[in-house]
Motif scaffolding. Structure first.
Motif, mmCIF file in Angstrom:
data_model
loop_
_atom_site.group_PDB
_atom_site.id
_atom_site.type_symbol
_atom_site.label_atom_id
_atom_site.label_comp_id
_atom_site.label_asym_id
_atom_site.label_seq_id
_atom_site.Cartn_x
_atom_site.Cartn_y
_atom_site.Cartn_z
ATOM 1 N N LEU A 104 0.815 -1.217 0.000
ATOM 2 C CA LEU A 104 0.000 0.000 0.000
ATOM 3 C C LEU A 104 0.852 1.271 0.000
ATOM 4 O O LEU A 104 0.380 2.333 -0.428
ATOM 5 C CB LEU A 104 -0.931 0.013 1.213
ATOM 6 N N LEU A 105 2.101 1.172 0.471
ATOM 7 C CA LEU A 105 2.976 2.341 0.419
ATOM 8 C C LEU A 105 3.155 2.844 -1.011
ATOM 9 O O LEU A 105 3.434 4.024 -1.242
ATOM 10 C CB LEU A 105 4.341 2.010 1.032
ATOM 11 N N GLY A 106 3.005 1.943 -1.970
ATOM 12 C CA GLY A 106 3.106 2.350 -3.367
ATOM 13 C C GLY A 106 2.009 3.304 -3.802
ATOM 14 O O GLY A 106 2.142 3.988 -4.828
ATOM 15 N N ARG A 107 0.916 3.378 -3.032
ATOM 16 C CA ARG A 107 -0.181 4.281 -3.378
ATOM 17 C C ARG A 107 -0.039 5.661 -2.747
ATOM 18 O O ARG A 107 -0.866 6.551 -2.979
ATOM 19 C CB ARG A 107 -1.521 3.662 -2.934
ATOM 20 N N ASN A 108 1.028 5.878 -1.942
ATOM 21 C CA ASN A 108 1.191 7.153 -1.245
ATOM 22 C C ASN A 108 1.151 8.385 -2.154
ATOM 23 O O ASN A 108 0.634 9.430 -1.761
ATOM 24 C CB ASN A 108 2.491 7.156 -0.432
ATOM 25 N N PRO A 109 1.716 8.309 -3.384
ATOM 26 C CA PRO A 109 1.673 9.517 -4.228
ATOM 27 C C PRO A 109 0.265 9.964 -4.596
ATOM 28 O O PRO A 109 0.082 11.078 -5.094
ATOM 29 C CB PRO A 109 2.451 9.082 -5.486
ATOM 30 N N ASP A 121 -7.608 2.336 -4.220
ATOM 31 C CA ASP A 121 -6.216 2.010 -3.902
ATOM 32 C C ASP A 121 -6.095 0.556 -3.465
ATOM 33 O O ASP A 121 -5.193 -0.161 -3.897
ATOM 34 C CB ASP A 121 -5.693 2.926 -2.785
ATOM 35 N N LEU A 122 -6.999 0.125 -2.586
ATOM 36 C CA LEU A 122 -6.973 -1.258 -2.118
ATOM 37 C C LEU A 122 -7.206 -2.235 -3.266
ATOM 38 O O LEU A 122 -6.579 -3.297 -3.327
ATOM 39 C CB LEU A 122 -8.023 -1.460 -1.028
ATOM 40 N N ALA A 123 -8.078 -1.871 -4.197
ATOM 41 C CA ALA A 123 -8.349 -2.752 -5.331
ATOM 42 C C ALA A 123 -7.100 -2.920 -6.193
ATOM 43 O O ALA A 123 -6.803 -4.030 -6.662
ATOM 44 C CB ALA A 123 -9.506 -2.195 -6.162
#
Length: 267
Positions: A104-109, A121-123
């Protein structure tokens, strides 16, 4: 970012990097077209990982690096993270962190400051974990995984980032041959279906030659050869720069490099 529809994904001009006063890269020029897969090879100490770190903004070279037409120094950190994702050889693993939280850290941007991840994001994360054969690992701590499993989790975080440029530093070094092929096939499929651009470093020359559109041979911090795999993976070049005894034979997807023992001198 500027309108750069015709600009290459990566454009390096006279890239020079010194670490602790020691020159590592001594004037590298390299262009990677959008959608292209370029693999950088070379002996240990040639500067391969340093080149990737400079492209990813982890080493100061703002004037020598352009990404999709924009100088690296003009990209804010969040902007850069939406453009380029890196899979390093040995990423820092936060202690006690579970696989799902790490990916999930990859979705921080994409998450607003003080915000939380969305259902979208979770999907994205669950889809990536499924494609990398990591379903069922969500709650596992990274420290409990094997080297190969961790490597797939590192790649999952990068893919979840949704960047259009993927930097892979020895992405298959900890994987068995089956998962090597699965990971590289997935990256290549994403490249073809989503216009992903790949700049990689690899030690396994045969696998590198099967997937790369173009290869770049680094030695002593300089580009000494560049071109299609069959022009770079030659017995002469590999003997000269790796000091290796090899045979190179044609394969169905690229040259196959076979190490051979030196001829024993008769006593």
């Amino acid at each position: 970012m500027s309108d750069s529809s015709a600009a290459p994904a990566v454009d390096l001009r006279d890239l020079r990097i010194s670490l602790d006063g020691t020159p590592i890269l001594a004037g590298v020029d390299l262009t990677v077209a959008t959608g292209e897969w370029v693999t950088v090879i070379g002996p240990n100490g040639a500067g391969k990982s340093t080149l990737l770190r400079a492209v990813g903004g982890l080493l100061p070279a703002p004037d020598a690096v352009r990404l999709f037409g924009t100088p690296l120094g003009e990209l804010r950190r969040r902007e850069r993270a939406r453009v380029v994702a890196t899979v390093a050889q040995s990423p820092v693993v936060p202690p006690g962190m579970a696989v799902l939280d790490y990916v999930l850290l990859g979705r921080n941007p994409y998450i607003p400051p003080l915000g939380r991840e969305s259902a979208a994001d979770l999907a994205v994360v669950h889809e990536v974990l499924d494609r990398l054969d990591l379903t069922g690992f969500h709650a596992r701590e990274l420290a409990t995984l094997s080297g190969g499993e961790r490597q797939r989790v590192f790649l999952a975080r990068a893919l979840a980032q949704g960047a259009t440029l993927l930097l892979l530093d020895e992405p298959t070094s900890a994987l068995d041959i089956g998962h090597q092929q699965e990971v590289l096939e997935l990256v290549d499929q994403l490249r073809r279906t989503h216009g992903l651009t790949v700049l990689a470093t690899m030690h396994d020359l045969s696998i590198a030659g099967e997937y790369a559109d173009r290869m770049v041979l680094l030695a002593d911090g300089r580009v000494v050869a560049s071109g299609p795999p069959d022009e770079v993976l030659t017995e002469d070049l590999l003997a000269r720069h790796y000091r290796a005894h090899v045979r190179v034979i044609p394969g169905p997807h690229g040259p196959l490099v076979l190490p051979t023992r030196p001829t024993l001198k008769s006593r």
